[in-house]
Design a protein around this motif. Structure first.
Motif, PDB file in Angstrom:
ATOM      1  N   ASN A   1      -4.326  10.030   3.478  1.00 20.35           N
ATOM      2  CA  ASN A   1      -5.457   9.556   4.172  1.00 20.35           C
ATOM      3  C   ASN A   1      -5.426  10.198   5.510  1.00 20.35           C
ATOM      4  OD1 ASN A   1      -6.391   7.959   2.208  1.00 20.35           O
ATOM      5  ND2 ASN A   1      -5.473   5.971   2.710  1.00 20.35           N
TER       6      ASN A   1
ATOM      7  N   ASN B   1      -3.552   7.482   8.473  1.00 20.34           N
ATOM      8  CA  ASN B   1      -4.888   6.916   9.104  1.00 20.34           C
ATOM      9  C   ASN B   1      -4.536   5.501   9.879  1.00 20.34           C
ATOM     10  OD1 ASN B   1      -7.332   6.899  10.158  1.00 20.34           O
ATOM     11  ND2 ASN B   1      -8.438   6.215   8.328  1.00 20.34           N
ATOM     12  N   ASN B   2      -3.333   5.206  10.539  1.00 19.71           N
ATOM     13  CA  ASN B   2      -3.128   4.161  11.023  1.00 19.71           C
ATOM     14  C   ASN B   2      -3.794   3.804  12.327  1.00 19.71           C
ATOM     15  OD1 ASN B   2      -0.595   3.062   9.147  1.00 19.71           O
ATOM     16  ND2 ASN B   2      -0.147   5.267   9.722  1.00 19.71           N
TER      17      ASN B   2
ATOM     18  N   SER C   1      -7.512  14.063   0.891  1.00 21.03           N
ATOM     19  CA  SER C   1      -7.815  12.893   0.110  1.00 21.03           C
ATOM     20  C   SER C   1      -7.708  12.934  -1.311  1.00 21.03           C
ATOM     21  CB  SER C   1      -9.339  12.336   0.474  1.00 21.03           C
ATOM     22  OG  SER C   1      -9.369  11.067  -0.389  1.00 21.03           O
TER      23      SER C   1
ATOM     24  N   ASN D   1       5.698   5.245   7.494  1.00 16.47           N
ATOM     25  CA  ASN D   1       5.783   6.307   6.936  1.00 16.47           C
ATOM     26  C   ASN D   1       6.930   7.357   6.960  1.00 16.47           C
ATOM     27  OD1 ASN D   1       2.502   6.738   8.611  1.00 16.47           O
ATOM     28  ND2 ASN D   1       2.832   6.883   6.405  1.00 16.47           N
TER      29      ASN D   1
ATOM     30  N   GLY E   1       0.639  -1.097   0.001  1.00 11.63           N
ATOM     31  CA  GLY E   1       0.056  -0.048   0.119  1.00 11.63           C
ATOM     32  C   GLY E   1       0.859   1.289  -0.025  1.00 11.63           C
ATOM     33  N   CYS E   2       2.259   1.225   0.452  1.00 20.36           N
ATOM     34  CA  CYS E   2       3.058   2.518   0.471  1.00 20.36           C
ATOM     35  C   CYS E   2       3.144   3.095  -0.928  1.00 20.36           C
ATOM     36  CB  CYS E   2       4.417   2.091   1.069  1.00 20.36           C
ATOM     37  SG  CYS E   2       4.292   1.797   2.816  1.00 20.36           S
TER      38      CYS E   2
ATOM     39  N   LEU F   1      -1.991   0.143   6.894  1.00 25.67           N
ATOM     40  CA  LEU F   1      -1.757  -0.829   5.834  1.00 25.67           C
ATOM     41  C   LEU F   1      -0.989  -2.318   6.412  1.00 25.67           C
ATOM     42  CD1 LEU F   1       0.020   2.028   3.395  1.00 25.67           C
ATOM     43  CD2 LEU F   1      -2.691   1.088   3.522  1.00 25.67           C
TER      44      LEU F   1
ATOM     45  N   VAL G   1      -0.675   5.346  -1.626  1.00 31.10           N
ATOM     46  CA  VAL G   1      -1.230   6.198  -1.065  1.00 31.10           C
ATOM     47  C   VAL G   1      -0.363   6.824   0.232  1.00 31.10           C
ATOM     48  CG1 VAL G   1      -2.385   4.801   0.759  1.00 31.10           C
ATOM     49  CG2 VAL G   1      -3.330   6.891   0.030  1.00 31.10           C
ATOM     50  N   ASN G   2      -0.330   7.976   0.591  1.00 34.12           N
ATOM     51  CA  ASN G   2       0.185   8.441   1.650  1.00 34.12           C
ATOM     52  C   ASN G   2      -0.632   8.473   3.006  1.00 34.12           C
ATOM     53  OD1 ASN G   2       1.385  10.102   3.768  1.00 34.12           O
ATOM     54  ND2 ASN G   2       1.609  12.022   2.481  1.00 34.12           N
ATOM     55  N   HIS G   3      -0.474   7.169   3.574  1.00 36.21           N
ATOM     56  CA  HIS G   3      -1.667   6.784   4.717  1.00 36.21           C
ATOM     57  C   HIS G   3      -1.286   7.190   6.070  1.00 36.21           C
ATOM     58  CE1 HIS G   3      -4.482   4.056   5.965  1.00 36.21           C
ATOM     59  NE2 HIS G   3      -4.050   3.745   6.952  1.00 36.21           N
TER      60      HIS G   3
END
Length: 400
Positions: free
Chosen positions: A349, A26-27, A344, A379, A18-19, A32, A22-24
Motif C-alpha cells: 500500500n 500508507n501510514n 498494490s 513496519n 492488519g500486519c 493500521l 498487507v505491507n502497509h
C-alpha cells in the motif's frame, strides 16, 4: 539493511492484525490500528445497540473526559486546551474561521501548505480583503525563517505552517517559527496533520497558539476523529464562527456565554465510539513513548530513501534538513498512479500526492505528482526491501 532496534517490533505487529494482511506503507493516509483501538470502538457500538446511545455515552463519560487529558499529555498541554473534532480539517477550520480578518491583514504561509488550508485562505481573502503571502523556502527546501522574519510587520495577522507536508518527508522548522511569531505577537497556527503520532510534539517548545491533527494517520486512531489545541492567549482573543449548547451556555432569552476552555470549539454531537477509539490510540502511542516511535520511524524513512536511491530510474524527492517517515519518489517513464496500482498488486500500500494538493510546491519543482510511501514503527526492513524489489521489477519491465 542494518537492523533498527529501538522498540519491540514483534509485539507491535502482533497487536496489529492488519500486519498479517498487507505491507502497509500508507501510514500518512491512514495507519493500521492496533487491536485495542478497534476493540474499543466496537465495544462501545455494541453498548449503544444494547442500552441506547445516550445511556452508553453516560456510562462512558469518565473515559470520554479522559480523551482530552490523553491528548494533552501527548502535546504537553492542559486538558482545557484541547478540543475534539470529527477531523483535522474541521479542527483547523474551527480556529482559522474564528480569526477576524480585515482589509490589508496579511496571512503568511509556506510552500508546503495543504490544499484545504490554502483554499480557506483564498476564500477569506476574497471575503475580507486580507492578503495571502507564501514565504520562500531555503536552499534545503524547508521554510526560510530569514524570509519569514523579513516579511513581518504590524499587518501580519497570522502565520500558518504545515509542519510536515503531505507531498514530502521534510519537517519544517516549527520551533523557530514559533519563536519568531511569539516575539512579534503574531498568531501561529500549526497544522500537525502528518507529524502527530510520528514526531514528538510539545506545544510549549513549539510556541504555537493553535495546533490541529487527525486520529487516522500516524496516531493509528479511527477515521472521523481529530483534535485542536488552542492556548489560553488565543482563546481570549477569538470567538468561534459557530456555537451550540455545548460550546456556549444560553444564559437568558437574550444572552449566551461562550465557554472559556477549548471546548468552545466543539459541538455537542459526536461519534462517541470513535472518540473513545481516539483516546485508546493516543494512550497506546504514549505507552510506547513518542521518543522511541520517532526514532524508529525516522530511521526507517532514512533506510527506505537509501534503498530507493539504489534503483536506476527511481528518484527520491524529499527535501529539508530534517526528514521523517514520509518518502516520496517517482519512477522514470511510469506515471505515479500506475506505480501505485502495480505496487498494490504486489501487496504494498502506497499513495499518490497530486499537484492539486500542493499548488505552491509541486508545480514549482516541475512535478505533476509523486508516489508517497510512509513508514510506521510496526513496519519491518523486510517490507521496505519488498517495496524496493517490486519497484526494481517494475522499472525493468517498463525499460524493455
Amino acid at each position: 539493511m542494518s537492523s533498527i532496534q529501538n522498540l519491540d517490533v514483534a509485539r507491535a505487529r502482533s497487536e496489529t492484525p492488519g500486519c498479517t494482511q498487507v505491507n502497509h506503507l500508507n501510514n500518512a493516509g491512514t495507519a493500521l490500528p492496533p487491536a485495542r483501538v478497534t476493540d474499543t470502538v466496537i465495544t462501545h457500538l455494541r453498548a449503544e445497540a444494547l442500552r441506547g446511545g445516550y445511556e452508553a455515552a453516560a456510562e462512558a463519560e469518565p473515559r470520554l473526559a479522559g480523551v482530552r487529558g490523553s491528548i494533552a499529555r501527548l502535546l504537553n498541554a492542559e486538558a482545557g486546551d484541547i478540543a475534539l473534532a470529527e477531523s483535522a480539517t474541521r479542527a483547523w477550520q474551527s480556529i482559522f474561521y474564528s480569526i477576524p480578518f480585515r482589509p490589508g491583514d496579511r496571512i503568511l504561509t509556506c510552500r508546503a501548505e495543504y490544499a484545504s488550508n490554502a483554499i480557506a485562505f483564498l476564500q477569506v481573502a476574497a471575503r475580507t480583503g486580507a492578503q495571502v503571502e507564501v514565504v520562500e523556502d531555503d536552499e534545503s527546501g524547508q521554510l526560510d525563517v530569514a524570509d519569514l522574519q523579513r516579511r513581518l510587520d504590524d499587518r501580519v495577522k497570522l502565520i500558518s505552517l504545515t509542519h510536515v507536508p503531505t507531498q514530502g518527508g521534510l519537517v519544517n522548522p516549527a520551533e523557530k517559527v514559533g519563536e519568531i511569531a511569539r516575539r512579534a505577537g503574531v498568531t501561529f497556527l500549526l497544522d500537525a496533520c502528518q507529524s502527530a503520532g510520528q514526531l514528538q510534539l510539545d506545544v510549549q517548545r513549539l510556541r504555537c497558539d493553535a495546533l490541529t491533527a487527525p486520529g487516522r494517520k500516524y496516531l493509528r486512531g479511527p477515521r472521523g476523529t481529530g483534535f485542536l489545541y488552542v492556548g489560553p492567549r488565543l482563546r481570549e482573543k477569538v470567538e468561534p464562527a459557530m456555537l451550540d449548547l455545548h460550546s456556549a451556555t444560553w444564559t437568558d432569552p437574550h444572552r449566551y456565554r461562550v465557554h472559556d476552555s477549548a471546548r468552545m470549539f466543539e459541538t455537542w454531537e459526536r461519534n462517541v465510539a470513535a472518540t473513545l477509539g481516539l483516546g485508546a490510540a493516543v494512550d497506546y502511542a504514549l505507552s510506547w513513548g513518542m521518543d522511541a516511535i520517532e526514532e524508529r520511524v525516522c530511521a526507517l524513512g532514512r533506510k527506505l530513501r537509501e534503498e530507493l536511491r539504489q534503483i536506476p530510474g527511481v528518484k527520491v524527492h524529499d527535501q529539508g534538513t530534517r526528514q521523517c517517515g514520509i518518502v516520496t519518489f517517482t519512477v522514470a517513464g511510469t506515471p505515479s498512479a500506475e506505480v501505485q496500482s502495480e505496487l498494490s498488486l504486489s501487496g504494498v500500500n502506497v499513495s499518490v500526492s497530486l499537484r492539486e494538493y500542493s499548488q505552491y510546491d509541486l508545480p514549482a519543482r516541475g512535478l505533476p505528482d509523486v508516489v508517497r510511501a510512509s513508514v510506521h514503527y510496526y513496519n519491518t526492513e523486510e517490507e521496505l526491501q519488498h517495496l524496493a524489489k517490486a519497484l526494481d521489477q517494475l522499472r525493468s519491465a517498463t525499460s524493455r
